[in-house]
Design a protein around this motif. Structure first.
Motif, PDB file in Angstrom:
ATOM      1  N   LEU A 341       0.805  -1.212   0.000  1.00  0.00           N
ATOM      2  CA  LEU A 341       0.000   0.000   0.000  1.00  0.00           C
ATOM      3  C   LEU A 341       0.842   1.267   0.000  1.00  0.00           C
ATOM      4  N   VAL A 342       1.925   1.276   0.775  1.00  0.00           N
ATOM      5  CA  VAL A 342       2.654   2.532   0.992  1.00  0.00           C
ATOM      6  C   VAL A 342       3.929   2.655   0.189  1.00  0.00           C
ATOM      7  N   LEU A 343       4.440   1.549  -0.362  1.00  0.00           N
ATOM      8  CA  LEU A 343       5.733   1.611  -1.034  1.00  0.00           C
ATOM      9  C   LEU A 343       5.620   2.401  -2.317  1.00  0.00           C
ATOM     10  N   ARG A 344       6.558   3.291  -2.504  1.00  0.00           N
ATOM     11  CA  ARG A 344       6.663   4.062  -3.737  1.00  0.00           C
ATOM     12  C   ARG A 344       8.007   3.756  -4.373  1.00  0.00           C
ATOM     13  N   SER A 345       8.045   3.780  -5.673  1.00  0.00           N
ATOM     14  CA  SER A 345       9.279   3.453  -6.382  1.00  0.00           C
ATOM     15  C   SER A 345      10.282   4.572  -6.228  1.00  0.00           C
ATOM     16  N   ASP A 346      11.555   4.233  -6.216  1.00  0.00           N
ATOM     17  CA  ASP A 346      12.600   5.236  -6.159  1.00  0.00           C
ATOM     18  C   ASP A 346      12.944   5.683  -7.569  1.00  0.00           C
ATOM     19  N   ASP A 347      14.052   6.396  -7.706  1.00  0.00           N
ATOM     20  CA  ASP A 347      14.413   6.967  -8.998  1.00  0.00           C
ATOM     21  C   ASP A 347      14.706   5.896 -10.043  1.00  0.00           C
ATOM     22  N   SER A 348      15.162   4.743  -9.626  1.00  0.00           N
ATOM     23  CA  SER A 348      15.508   3.697 -10.578  1.00  0.00           C
ATOM     24  C   SER A 348      14.291   2.824 -10.864  1.00  0.00           C
ATOM     25  N   GLU A 349      13.969   2.657 -12.147  1.00  0.00           N
ATOM     26  CA  GLU A 349      12.826   1.866 -12.555  1.00  0.00           C
ATOM     27  C   GLU A 349      13.187   0.378 -12.586  1.00  0.00           C
ATOM     28  N   GLU A 445       1.381   6.482  -8.773  1.00  0.00           N
ATOM     29  CA  GLU A 445       2.798   6.803  -8.896  1.00  0.00           C
ATOM     30  C   GLU A 445       3.690   5.595  -8.634  1.00  0.00           C
ATOM     31  N   LYS A 446       3.111   4.493  -8.204  1.00  0.00           N
ATOM     32  CA  LYS A 446       3.914   3.315  -7.881  1.00  0.00           C
ATOM     33  C   LYS A 446       4.380   2.614  -9.151  1.00  0.00           C
ATOM     34  N   THR A 447       5.357   1.747  -8.997  1.00  0.00           N
ATOM     35  CA  THR A 447       5.856   0.965 -10.118  1.00  0.00           C
ATOM     36  C   THR A 447       4.792  -0.016 -10.572  1.00  0.00           C
ATOM     37  N   LEU A 448       4.526  -0.042 -11.873  1.00  0.00           N
ATOM     38  CA  LEU A 448       3.457  -0.864 -12.430  1.00  0.00           C
ATOM     39  C   LEU A 448       4.030  -1.957 -13.318  1.00  0.00           C
ATOM     40  N   PHE A 449       3.313  -3.084 -13.377  1.00  0.00           N
ATOM     41  CA  PHE A 449       3.740  -4.222 -14.173  1.00  0.00           C
ATOM     42  C   PHE A 449       2.553  -4.748 -14.991  1.00  0.00           C
ATOM     43  N   LEU A 450       2.861  -5.614 -15.934  1.00  0.00           N
ATOM     44  CA  LEU A 450       1.842  -6.139 -16.831  1.00  0.00           C
ATOM     45  C   LEU A 450       0.731  -6.856 -16.090  1.00  0.00           C
ATOM     46  N   TYR A 451       1.054  -7.541 -14.994  1.00  0.00           N
ATOM     47  CA  TYR A 451       0.030  -8.325 -14.307  1.00  0.00           C
ATOM     48  C   TYR A 451      -1.046  -7.443 -13.674  1.00  0.00           C
ATOM     49  N   HIS A 452      -0.776  -6.135 -13.531  1.00  0.00           N
ATOM     50  CA  HIS A 452      -1.812  -5.251 -13.012  1.00  0.00           C
ATOM     51  C   HIS A 452      -2.994  -5.129 -13.984  1.00  0.00           C
ATOM     52  N   TYR A 453      -2.780  -5.479 -15.248  1.00  0.00           N
ATOM     53  CA  TYR A 453      -3.838  -5.347 -16.251  1.00  0.00           C
ATOM     54  C   TYR A 453      -4.744  -6.573 -16.314  1.00  0.00           C
ATOM     55  N   LEU A 454      -4.367  -7.662 -15.675  1.00  0.00           N
ATOM     56  CA  LEU A 454      -5.108  -8.912 -15.816  1.00  0.00           C
ATOM     57  C   LEU A 454      -6.562  -8.822 -15.347  1.00  0.00           C
ATOM     58  N   PRO A 455      -6.886  -8.165 -14.207  1.00  0.00           N
ATOM     59  CA  PRO A 455      -8.313  -8.050 -13.857  1.00  0.00           C
ATOM     60  C   PRO A 455      -9.121  -7.314 -14.913  1.00  0.00           C
ATOM     61  N   ALA A 456      -8.578  -6.220 -15.470  1.00  0.00           N
ATOM     62  CA  ALA A 456      -9.299  -5.496 -16.514  1.00  0.00           C
ATOM     63  C   ALA A 456      -9.441  -6.350 -17.769  1.00  0.00           C
ATOM     64  N   LEU A 457      -8.392  -7.100 -18.106  1.00  0.00           N
ATOM     65  CA  LEU A 457      -8.449  -7.976 -19.274  1.00  0.00           C
ATOM     66  C   LEU A 457      -9.532  -9.041 -19.110  1.00  0.00           C
ATOM     67  N   THR A 458      -9.741  -9.517 -17.904  1.00  0.00           N
ATOM     68  CA  THR A 458     -10.779 -10.515 -17.653  1.00  0.00           C
ATOM     69  C   THR A 458     -12.158  -9.998 -18.053  1.00  0.00           C
TER      70      THR A 458
END
Length: 534
Positions: A341-349, A445-458
């Motif tokens: 919930l609280v983690l935010r990505s740093d400068d490095s992706e 603002e958090k780091t996002l990945f492809l698996y975040h799209y799976l619920p919408a794809l369903t």
């Protein structure tokens, strides 16, 4: 899905109603007999029974919905993470974002260092102090022989004493000795005297033998806070400048012992009441508590060397003592949820991070595993036919919906009323579900990945057969058109199966492919297919 939930709700409601109905039937007979004896009208009792029965039905219905929509999903969510934490029990490259206790519960990594450490911190213990806050990266209380500059670039002065920082790497200069202010010894006595909540301590830097201090000098980066430094040898008596009161934040009693990894502690400066805080600075208590003022012991050993040279050699040597320490599943689960919930990505992706726009066109993938000797590998990589078809189904639905809506405004009804209502309901569920599960990622603002799209794809995939059925029933006017459309659907389905079979080695990792075969499966330049160079 809705039918299954409705069925489950009905079943649960029925099971709950059976004993209740039996009791009410007995009660109704009893009341009926009483009313008949007293000359009361039977209709009143029957009416009361109907009202009570209706209330029971409503209660059972609400209870069944709560079980089906709240309790069961919560249990499934816990079950998924239970399996996740059982299967992923080894340390990995990104464990540092977790607490020391979480890392120590994993096999390898920090567990190899902390396994067997003494549990109770005693006077004379050698410890490394890790910030509980851990943002933007984990760091440890650190000092070295360099001193603060006499004059900063902005003209402010400093104490010109030994620097104290928060260092993001493990280093021998992260070691500190917990010293009893009333004694000169820097070793653990026999038996060890544990440090408790409220005790006064001095923190002596292991490699330079200078004590941790704070005073009324502006900190380098935050002038409103006090500078923290190491400034004096422990043998010189200036207790007003290097005395700290230990406060165990997560204590269960006021006499609790300071424990390795498990205890989260604050250090309050006795002379100024400042709290040791990340930058490193001394923060006034009046500013309130914050997670950045909390520390925990990560590495710990009982010191045995009083001489400085022997102690330096000891700090550079590993030590093992019998002890064990494990976190419960709920403790690890709670920490993992909080970090998510609280983690935010740093400068490095992250290497496999992506943007929401890349998900729709499947311009990205995630490599999960590569066989140590062969080219067998596992990727999160979607079936591009299904992926594109889902997006086309959503676009076709939106266009048709707007077309029908405009014509209905002109009193032209292309669809019967029941078909129109089904069409609207499908859009509310499927298109709405896609939007709710996809559009919010553009605001994150958090780091996002492809698996975040799976619920919408369903939801897109659920909309696909709705659109196909609608085209067949309402847009294909003749039998020839329906036959052509059916042939196109068969061809589409065959191509989806063919693509699935081609990508199977990358999906399941059950086959080793040659470099040429792997390059042939790289259909987009943005796909990161792992190819060994040898």
């Amino acid at each position: 899905m809705l039918r299954k939930q409705a069925g489950l709700g009905s079943l649960a409601c029925w099971l709950l109603q059976v004993p209740l109905y039996g009791s009410l039937e007995f009660l109704s007979l009893f009341l009926s007999s009483q009313c008949l004896e007293e000359g009361a009208p039977f209709q009143v009792v029957e009416h009361d029974f109907s009202v009570n029965l209706w209330q029971v039905r409503v209660f059972c219905h609400l209870l069944a919905r709560a079980v089906a929509l709240l309790v069961i999903p919560a249990i499934l969510y816990l079950l998924f993470f239970y399996v996740h934490l059982i299967l992923l029990f080894r340390s990995g490259p990104h464990d540092q974002i977790m607490s020391s206790a979480f890392q120590a519960s994993l096999e390898g990594g920090l567990a190899r260092i902390t396994q067997g450490q003494p549990l109770e911190v005693a006077f004379g213990s050698q410890v490394t102090l890790r910030s509980v806050f851990g943002k933007p990266v984990p760091c440890w209380l650190h000092s070295h022989q360099n001193t603060y500059p006499t004059i900063y670039e902005n003209g402010r002065g400093s104490s010109h004493q030994q620097q104290v920082t928060c260092y993001p790497f493990k280093d021998v200069n992260n070691w500190w000795i917990v010293k009893d202010p009333r004694r000169h010894q820097l070793v653990v006595s026999s038996p060890p005297r544990p440090v408790r909540h409220g005790d006064m301590v001095q923190l002596v830097h292991g490699m330079t033998a200078r004590s941790l201090n704070t005073h009324d000098v502006a900190a380098p980066m935050s002038p409103h806070s006090q500078e923290v430094s190491c400034y004096i040898d422990y043998n010189i008596s200036m207790p007003a400048q290097n005395l700290w009161r230990l406060e165990i934040v997560n204590r269960r009693s006021d006499t609790e012992v300071w424990k390795t990894i498990l205890s989260e502690v604050r250090f309050v400066h006795v002379n100024t009441s400042a709290v040791l805080k990340l930058e490193i600075v001394g923060e006034k208590l009046s500013r309130g508590y914050h997670e950045s003022t909390e520390w925990n012991v990560e590495e710990h050993r009982y010191g045995t060397s009083q001489e400085q040279r022997e102690r330096e050699w000891e700090l550079n040597s590993p030590v093992q003592v019998d002890a064990s320490r494990n976190l419960s599943f709920m403790a690890r689960f709670s920490e993992l949820q909080w970090r998510m919930l609280v983690l935010r990505s740093d400068d490095s992706e992250h290497k496999y991070s992506s943007s929401p726009l890349e998900w729709v066109t499947l311009d990205t993938n995630i490599a999960y595993w590569l066989h140590p000797r062969t080219s067998a590998q596992i990727h999160l990589l979607g079936n591009i036919v299904i992926w594109v078809s889902g997006s086309l189904a959503l676009a076709i639905y939106m266009l048709l919906f707007l077309w029908y809506l405009l014509r209905r405004r002109r009193n032209v009804h292309d669809l019967p009323q029941d078909a129109w209502l089904r069409w609207v309901l499908a859009g509310a569920l499927c298109a709405g579900g896609w939007a709710v599960n996809y559009l919010p990622f553009f605001l994150m603002e958090k780091t996002l990945f492809l698996y975040h799209y799976l619920p919408a794809l369903t939801f897109q995939i659920l909309l696909l057969p709705v659109v196909l059925q609608h085209i067949s029933d309402h847009l294909c006017r003749s039998q020839l058109q329906r036959s052509v459309f059916s042939a196109l659907v068969v061809a589409w389905y065959s191509s989806a199966c063919h693509v699935s079979n081609m990508l199977r080695p990358l999906t399941y990792g059950d086959k080793s492919l040659s470099p040429e075969e792997l390059k042939a499966l790289r259909w987009k330049d943005s796909w990161d297919i792992l190819i060994r160079k040898h």
